[in-house]
Each structure stands twice: as C-alpha cells, then as structure tokens.
Design a protein around this motif. Structure first.
Motif, PDB file in Angstrom:
ATOM      1  N   ALA A 214      -7.819  73.286  39.019  1.00  0.00           N
ATOM      2  CA  ALA A 214      -6.716  72.622  38.301  1.00  0.00           C
ATOM      3  C   ALA A 214      -6.896  72.768  36.794  1.00  0.00           C
ATOM      4  O   ALA A 214      -5.916  72.845  36.044  1.00  0.00           O
ATOM      5  N   ALA A 215      -8.172  72.802  36.341  1.00  0.00           N
ATOM      6  CA  ALA A 215      -8.436  72.908  34.898  1.00  0.00           C
ATOM      7  C   ALA A 215      -8.326  74.357  34.408  1.00  0.00           C
ATOM      8  O   ALA A 215      -8.515  74.612  33.223  1.00  0.00           O
ATOM      9  N   GLY A 216      -8.084  75.294  35.327  1.00  0.00           N
ATOM     10  CA  GLY A 216      -7.842  76.679  34.928  1.00  0.00           C
ATOM     11  C   GLY A 216      -9.069  77.568  34.875  1.00  0.00           C
ATOM     12  O   GLY A 216      -9.054  78.614  34.215  1.00  0.00           O
ATOM     13  N   ALA A 217     -10.148  77.184  35.590  1.00  0.00           N
ATOM     14  CA  ALA A 217     -11.349  78.027  35.608  1.00  0.00           C
ATOM     15  C   ALA A 217     -10.997  79.417  36.139  1.00  0.00           C
ATOM     16  O   ALA A 217     -10.185  79.547  37.062  1.00  0.00           O
ATOM     17  N   ALA A 218     -11.618  80.456  35.554  1.00  0.00           N
ATOM     18  CA  ALA A 218     -11.324  81.829  35.984  1.00  0.00           C
ATOM     19  C   ALA A 218     -12.154  82.209  37.203  1.00  0.00           C
ATOM     20  O   ALA A 218     -11.682  82.912  38.095  1.00  0.00           O
ATOM     21  N   LYS A 219     -13.422  81.748  37.222  1.00  0.00           N
ATOM     22  CA  LYS A 219     -14.296  82.069  38.359  1.00  0.00           C
ATOM     23  C   LYS A 219     -14.946  80.789  38.844  1.00  0.00           C
ATOM     24  O   LYS A 219     -15.457  80.007  38.036  1.00  0.00           O
ATOM     25  N   ILE A 220     -14.928  80.571  40.165  1.00  0.00           N
ATOM     26  CA  ILE A 220     -15.573  79.385  40.741  1.00  0.00           C
ATOM     27  C   ILE A 220     -16.493  79.869  41.863  1.00  0.00           C
ATOM     28  O   ILE A 220     -16.029  80.349  42.901  1.00  0.00           O
ATOM     29  N   ILE A 221     -17.790  79.762  41.623  1.00  0.00           N
ATOM     30  CA  ILE A 221     -18.764  80.224  42.615  1.00  0.00           C
ATOM     31  C   ILE A 221     -19.208  79.021  43.451  1.00  0.00           C
ATOM     32  O   ILE A 221     -19.664  78.009  42.906  1.00  0.00           O
ATOM     33  N   ALA A 222     -19.068  79.130  44.766  1.00  0.00           N
ATOM     34  CA  ALA A 222     -19.410  78.039  45.681  1.00  0.00           C
ATOM     35  C   ALA A 222     -20.744  78.355  46.345  1.00  0.00           C
ATOM     36  O   ALA A 222     -20.933  79.451  46.884  1.00  0.00           O
ATOM     37  N   VAL A 223     -21.698  77.400  46.260  1.00  0.00           N
ATOM     38  CA  VAL A 223     -23.060  77.636  46.768  1.00  0.00           C
ATOM     39  C   VAL A 223     -23.379  76.604  47.842  1.00  0.00           C
ATOM     40  O   VAL A 223     -23.243  75.396  47.612  1.00  0.00           O
ATOM     41  N   ASP A 224     -23.810  77.072  49.021  1.00  0.00           N
ATOM     42  CA  ASP A 224     -24.219  76.132  50.071  1.00  0.00           C
ATOM     43  C   ASP A 224     -25.159  76.862  51.019  1.00  0.00           C
ATOM     44  O   ASP A 224     -25.136  78.094  51.109  1.00  0.00           O
ATOM     45  N   ILE A 225     -26.002  76.091  51.710  1.00  0.00           N
ATOM     46  CA  ILE A 225     -26.882  76.695  52.710  1.00  0.00           C
ATOM     47  C   ILE A 225     -26.221  76.676  54.098  1.00  0.00           C
ATOM     48  O   ILE A 225     -26.816  77.115  55.068  1.00  0.00           O
TER      49      ILE A 225
END
Ligand code: PAD
Ligand code: ZN
Ligand code: ZN
Length: 375
Positions: A214-225
């Motif tokens: 919503a804030a307009g981030a260009a890249k969002i990397i999601a990290v989980d095991i």
C-alpha cells in the motif's frame, strides 16, 4: 433485550493451566459497572501471541483465564457514565486501550496508553473481572478475553465501527492486521519505490506485506521456513519468496546482494530472538530501518553486534502497529469497507467457539493464517 442488568450464563474457552487444552465451560458474566461495556462477541480468533502465552509456564499466575484478544461484537449493555457506545452498536475490541487523558494519549508519537497496566494483569475491571466460572474469578487475556460468548471490558477498550461491517472479517483488524499494516505504514514509514524484506509470514507478517505494498514498495521479499506460506505471500503482494534453509549463503548476504546493499526496510515477524539480528543485518548499511514486531510480547534479551548499527542502520519496535486504537481502528474498518485493502485472504478457516482447540492446532501446524471462531 431481556438480559440487561442480569448475570448472563454462557460459554467460554478457559485455560486452567499453561499447556493444557482449552476447556469449554459455562461462565457467569455480571452486568457492566461504571465505564464498562458488556459485549456479545460475534467473531474472534487466535493470534500468535495467544498461542505463545498459553504454553508459557509463568502464565499460570493468570489462570484460569479466557484467552483471545482479536474480536468484534455487538454491545449488549453499558454501565453508568458510558457515552461512546450504546446497546446494539457493532464494535471492535481494543487490546491496547486509548484513555485519551494520559501523557501517551495526549502525544501523537506513541500508542501505549498508560491504562495498559490492566492488560499486563489480564484483568479488565480495575484489578478484578466481572466473569466467574465454578466459583472462581476468571482473568481476561490482555484485559479483553474474546474467546467467550459475552465479555465485560472498559469503555476505553472498545470502539464503535461502521454498522454495516462484516464482523467475521473485521475482527482481525483488532490485532493481527493492524499490527502488521501499521508496522509498515506508521512505524517504518515505508516509502514509494523502496525495497522491503519481511521475516515470518503468519497473519501479522502478511499484513506487513499488505502495508508495504500500500505504501508503494517496489520490491517485497517474503522470508519463511514454511514454504506453504509462499503462495499466500505472493497473493498479498510479495515479489519474491525465500526459505533461508535453501540458500548456500546466510540470508543477510543473499538479501544484500539481491537488493543492491540491503533492504531499505526489514521486519522481524517470527517472534525469534536470533531473527532480529538477521533482519537488522539484511538492512542497507547506511539507512536501513529494521522494525521488531514479533518479539515484543516475550520480554527477551537480544544480542546484536554493535557493528550493525555503526554504519547507520536503525532498529525500532512496533506494538499494535502504532495505532491510536479507539480513534483509528474504526477508520481501518471503514478503509476495509472502501476496499482499500483485503482482509479476506488472511482468514483461511472458520470454526465455532466450541472448536477452539482445533483452531489452536491449525495455528501450531502452520496450516492456518487466521481461523475465525463464530458462536
Ligand atoms: P504465526 O505463528 O502465525 O506466524 C509466524 C511465522 O513465522 C510462521 O509462518 C513461521 O513459519 C515463521 N517462522 C518461524 N520461525 C522462523 C524463522 N526462523 N525464519 C523465518 N520464518 C520463521 O504468528 P502471527 O503472524 O500471528 O504473529 C507473529 C509474531 O508477531 C508472534 O511472535 C506474535 O507474538 C507477534 C505479535 N506482535 C504484536 C505486536 O504488537 N508487536 C501483535 C501481534 C502479534
Ligand atoms: Zn491513555
Ligand atoms: Zn495479537
């Protein structure tokens, strides 16, 4: 309504001792006293914080207790001097109150109202509770205790919301969604075109992703095991998903290489102490901002090499997304109604209050983001 002024007998999920299953008990809920509100809970569920507390040995001092702090319902009756809600209003439960009078409430910079002292004792009514079971006083988790058909809480812990709001969706604004979304938009203040990394993809971490997007981030990397979380992360806005255990290099180095020096914003949403240093180390060395979300409830010590700060990284924490709850949660409900964000993807299961233990197992197994419990 025929119940006003009378004791209501109803069902609740009671924890008698840490580690034990929840017992579905008949409880007695007394009428609200001055500045209190009795609410018929229509939708509730578990957040990661409930699950951790229920298994913590030291929690025995608060048992027996009704768990739950994400909830929405309808006002059944109000005590004297209550002016902001009335019988029949649809409301959301506030697990941090907003008294409007303390130094914090009068200052725009933070949201941890001085009246949170009641929450730390897990008692909603000035060192007591209006709820009993088998002759015993029952505590209410974080001064709320939503896993109950009825509850009595302070007027400062409840907010009237849009009367058309679907309670079975908006209850999740009460903690998980507000916490994650607010960590991104209020605490980190994610900027358009920026890069973000989110560690932990439960209901709170996914809500961080919704906020970053919503804030307009260009890249969002999601990290989980847990790779099973990746499809959902992509559907709410992650641009890339990674399991650190699949990498040959530490995740910090991977993100520094991938994001041209590191992420502008990192979020720790797993609740592990070690991941705080990892998330901070994954931030850009000059200006990266790391927000601790997951650890806040556990009062742990964190070990972090000072070198991580010396170049300019910033470490912050966020509680309930920094929102001034009574004032701003109703606006979040209206924003949901106006389709500014989608909560539906966070609610993966539906059960009844009597099936609360099944909901706990679904959370623990990692299969569920949020399970809504209906009466
Ligand atoms: P959740 O248990 O649904 O999600 C946690 C996620 O973290 C899961 O997907 C796990 O697989 C993942 N995970 C665990 N260990 C690791 C690891 N080492 N690396 C990467 N991923 C990992 O919980 P939730 O989303 O409901 O809550 C997340 C945390 O946020 C939890 O610690 C809770 O106590 C905290 C919380 N804080 C606030 C606040 O105000 N700060 C509010 C609500 C919840
Ligand atoms: Zn206050
Ligand atoms: Zn919570």
């Amino acid at each position: 309504m025929g119940t006003q002024g009378k004791v209501i007998r109803c069902k609740a999920a009671v924890l008698w001792k840490p580690g034990a299953p929840l017992a579905i008990e008949e409880i007695e809920v007394a009428p609200p006293k001055a500045k209190e509100v009795r609410i018929k809970i229509v939708a509730t569920g578990f957040c990661g914080t409930d699950i951790k507390s229920m298994d913590t040995k030291g929690f025995s001092q608060f048992c027996p207790i009704i768990m739950g702090h994400e909830g929405a319902g309808i006002v059944e009756s109000v005590g004297e001097e209550v002016s902001t809600v009335r019988t029949g209003d649809k409301v959301i439960i506030l697990c941090i109150p907003q008294c409007g009078k303390c130094d914090t409430c009068l200052n725009s910079k933070n949201n941890i109202c001085a009246e949170i002292r009641q929450s730390k004792r897990h008692l909603a009514s000035e060192d007591t509770s209006r709820i009993t079971c088998k002759g015993k006083l029952i505590h209410q988790y974080i001064a709320t205790g939503t896993l109950s058909e009825y509850t009595v809480i302070q007027e400062i812990s409840v907010a009237k919301i849009d009367q058309g709001a679907p309670l079975e969706k908006v209850f999740v604004i009460g903690c998980g969604f507000a916490t994650g979304y607010g960590a991104a938009v209020n605490t980190a203040k994610v900027t358009p075109g920026s890069t973000c990394a989110v560690f932990g993809l439960g209901g709170v971490g996914l809500s961080v992703i919704i906020g970053c997007k919503a804030a307009g981030a260009a890249k969002i990397i999601a990290v989980d095991i847990n790779k099973d979380k990746f499809a959902k992360a992509r559907s709410v806005g992650a641009t890339y998903c990674v399991d650190p255990r699949d990498l040959e290099t530490p995740i910090e180095k991977f993100l520094i290489d991938m994001l041209n020096g590191g992420a502008d914003f990192c979020f720790e949403v797993t609740g592990n102490t070690e991941t705080v240093a990892t998330a901070l180390g994954s931030c850009h060395k000059d200006h990266g901002v790391c927000v601790i979300v997951g650890l806040v409830g556990s009062w742990s010590n964190i070990t972090i090499n000072s070198q991580l700060f010396l170049s300019g990284r910033i470490l912050k924490a966020s509680v309930l997304g920094g929102w001034k709850t009574k004032e701003e949660f109703p606006k979040l409900v209206s924003d949901y109604m106006a389709k500014k964000f989608n909560l539906d993807l966070l609610i993966t299961h539906t059960l009844t209050l009597s099936e609360a233990n099944e909901a706990v197992q679904l959370m623990k197994s990692g299969q569920c983001i949020r399970c809504v419990l209906l009466p």
